[in-house]
Design an enzyme around this catalytic site. Sequence first.
Site, PDB file in Angstrom:
ATOM      1  N   GLU A  51       3.039  11.012 -17.771  1.00  0.00           N
ATOM      2  CA  GLU A  51       1.733  11.146 -17.113  1.00  0.00           C
ATOM      3  C   GLU A  51       1.661  10.435 -15.769  1.00  0.00           C
ATOM      4  O   GLU A  51       0.891  10.825 -14.898  1.00  0.00           O
ATOM      5  CB  GLU A  51       0.617  10.637 -18.029  1.00  0.00           C
ATOM      6  N   PHE A 113      -6.961   6.723 -33.817  1.00  0.00           N
ATOM      7  CA  PHE A 113      -5.626   7.066 -33.341  1.00  0.00           C
ATOM      8  C   PHE A 113      -5.693   7.552 -31.894  1.00  0.00           C
ATOM      9  O   PHE A 113      -6.511   8.403 -31.558  1.00  0.00           O
ATOM     10  CB  PHE A 113      -5.010   8.151 -34.240  1.00  0.00           C
ATOM     11  N   GLN A 114      -4.847   7.014 -31.043  1.00  0.00           N
ATOM     12  CA  GLN A 114      -4.797   7.319 -29.610  1.00  0.00           C
ATOM     13  C   GLN A 114      -6.135   7.098 -28.915  1.00  0.00           C
ATOM     14  O   GLN A 114      -6.497   7.838 -28.008  1.00  0.00           O
ATOM     15  CB  GLN A 114      -4.265   8.741 -29.373  1.00  0.00           C
ATOM     16  N   LYS A 163     -13.114  14.700 -27.558  1.00  0.00           N
ATOM     17  CA  LYS A 163     -12.619  15.994 -28.040  1.00  0.00           C
ATOM     18  C   LYS A 163     -13.743  16.910 -28.517  1.00  0.00           C
ATOM     19  O   LYS A 163     -13.721  18.113 -28.261  1.00  0.00           O
ATOM     20  CB  LYS A 163     -11.613  15.764 -29.176  1.00  0.00           C
ATOM     21  N   MET A 487      14.930  -4.495  -1.115  1.00  0.00           N
ATOM     22  CA  MET A 487      13.922  -5.343  -0.486  1.00  0.00           C
ATOM     23  C   MET A 487      13.841  -6.691  -1.200  1.00  0.00           C
ATOM     24  O   MET A 487      13.635  -7.730  -0.570  1.00  0.00           O
ATOM     25  CB  MET A 487      12.559  -4.646  -0.482  1.00  0.00           C
TER      26      MET A 487
END
Lengths: 581, 163
Positions: A51, A113-114, A163, A487
């Site tokens: 993502e 969940f999630q 949802k 760097m």
Amino acid sequence: MELLSGGEMIARVLEDEGVEYIFGYPGGAVLHIYDALFKDCKVPHVLVRHEQAATHAADGYARATGKPGVVLVTSGPGATNAITGIATAYMDSIPMVVLSGQVQSHLIGEDAFQETDMIGISRPIVKHSFMVKRAEDIPVMMKKAFYIAASGRPGPVVIDIPKDVTRPDEKFEYRYPRTVKMRSYAPAQRGHTGQVKKAAKLLLSAKRPVIYAGGGVVQGEGSELLTSLARELNYPVTNTLMGLGCYPATDRQFLGMLGMHGFYEANMAMHHSDVILAVGARFDDRVTNTVGKFCPGAKIIHIDVDPTSISKTVPADIPIVGPVQSVLEEMGVQLAALREKEPDLPDRGALERWWKQIDEWRATHGLWTGRRYSESKKIMPQQVIESLYRVTDGNAYVTSDVGQHQMFAAQYYRFDQPRRWINSGGLGTMGFGLPAAMGVKLAFPDSDVACVTGEGSIQMNIQELSTCTQYSTPVKIINLRNNYLGMVKQWQDMQYEGRYAMSTYEDSLPDFVKLVEAYGHVGMQVTKLADLDAKMEEAFAMKDKLVFLDVIIDPMEHVYPMHIAPNGSMKDMWLSKNERT
Amino acid sequence: MRRIISMLMENEPGALSRVVGLFSQRGYNIETLNVAPTDDPTLSRLTLTTAGDDKQIEQITKHLNKLVDVVKLVDLTEGAHIERDLMLIKVRAQGALRDEVKRTTDIFRGQIVDVGPNVYTIQLAGTSDKLDSFVAAMADVDILEVVRSGVAGISRGEKVLSL
């Protein structure tokens, strides 16, 4: 009137909003939305491999096109993985709309969940966020999100979508508003005329002027106006890292980038100036060096659409809050009117002396004219960028990751147009380059898109090589390979007596050529300077292939100039390992 | 310098957390905070007190104004204004001190709103300074609990903060 479910409304809004690509990754909480996209949506979806890459790809798309990038991720880890990309967009003021799934409304707060509090986690790094409570609010909420993301000082907007509001079995009337008004949000439309007039007067009285232009000029589509204003006055222009391309780099009046790794002539001109016209720039710590010693003799005019950017670090003498376009337009009118009355302004003699001084600085230590990088038997990183510039005729979209390669690209690729240089300037996000290049290439399939990176950064989102295979995005990856986190190593050389604490890989690097081949792409390694141009040309000649050019460079090179800190001013710079101002 | 910043904001979930988050995110201080819906149920009135130099206060007000949920904002300390802080203070009130507490409460024009055999609960409204003075005047008294609402404020005269 048409009846649509929440999920279908989201798909329809994306069409009605004219979105060209959705960058995303499905998961439980967004399955209704994905089903709606699958069944009936003209907007193509790009399935990334992580993502974070979805947000960077949308970001790259947005930077190149000026239109908001759109991201769709699921709840929990989908949302948290998107965070780095949202923060990247926030720091660089990039318009983006992020749709994140959320667990069902009745489960929120139960550690389902999630489940994660996306609104809470993203709060400090978004311009605004919405939580959808009712499906019927979706069209107006999304319209607001696109409006907020793209107007004023642009930025990312998150919409968190439980949802249950996307359920396919509950349908509502759909109407997408053409415009939206918000009583609590009204970005400035134009600058204060009195202030613009004062600024024009001050600008004309300058004897040692500098125009300091940043990312706001790119984002605010002010490049043409800025360029004509600068040419009209024959004033020197410097660009910030984010502003590169907003003034043509090959123009005689361009001093190069300013700041920590800015050009000698740009930093010197700033320090010795008497009037600075700052446009869409924010006096970042990577620009100013020690704020208390910043440009001691300069009066500062500061144009910015965001009032919080003005006098945040360096106080402005004449602040002007407004969009760069309308302010510069008005400034042009005011300047013309003033010069009609006083045709002797600005003082031509003074300006001539100022240019003479600048040309002297250029001749002694200018990156493009005077001082060059050190000679070496190995390929120097700067030579790679010069080769890239030659082969692409200076017309490529160049994305970069973060580190030495980013600075070399910023210094040595001369951007003549805005929106061609695409990098994470504010947050400094390694792993930005490849997914951003993907987003740019999707927007401009016929243009050359190069990702300048290093072996450290590229491995932070290298999984996107697979996405590039799936969607045929033939970008060219130029890997400046020095086998160090360059760097970090440079700072360790300069400040830690060369103790390379965890900045090497101990022979653990993959064979990049084989790796990209495994993904179905072309890999080439370059070890000799004599082969560089030929390989570069070969890479860009393969129009429909992603080519990974693994260029083995001299690992000892540092990026110079470099501001001397702490307590240094703009004019205090290291010019090489043993030479300073 | 102490400032009282008062604002109208959308009565939406998350609006308050954006205001509070801004202060912690940018390293500013909130000394008191008071928020409640107004006569218009879509709007909340939030008043906070903070301290900082002029440059800081300018940044704070600019950042607050930038929040999408904030509709309008005023720095009350820039003009004549009324500020009120409400305190409920529960003290031990026994023996000789019981009368003393009552007298001090009267002097401060407070009210005893709950009486127990051993305790008084006193309600007092006023500026924060006045409430501080009352607490100081209770030095010899055993203070059991202090609750303060935080400052609520409004401009004097015709000046109003409205849409």
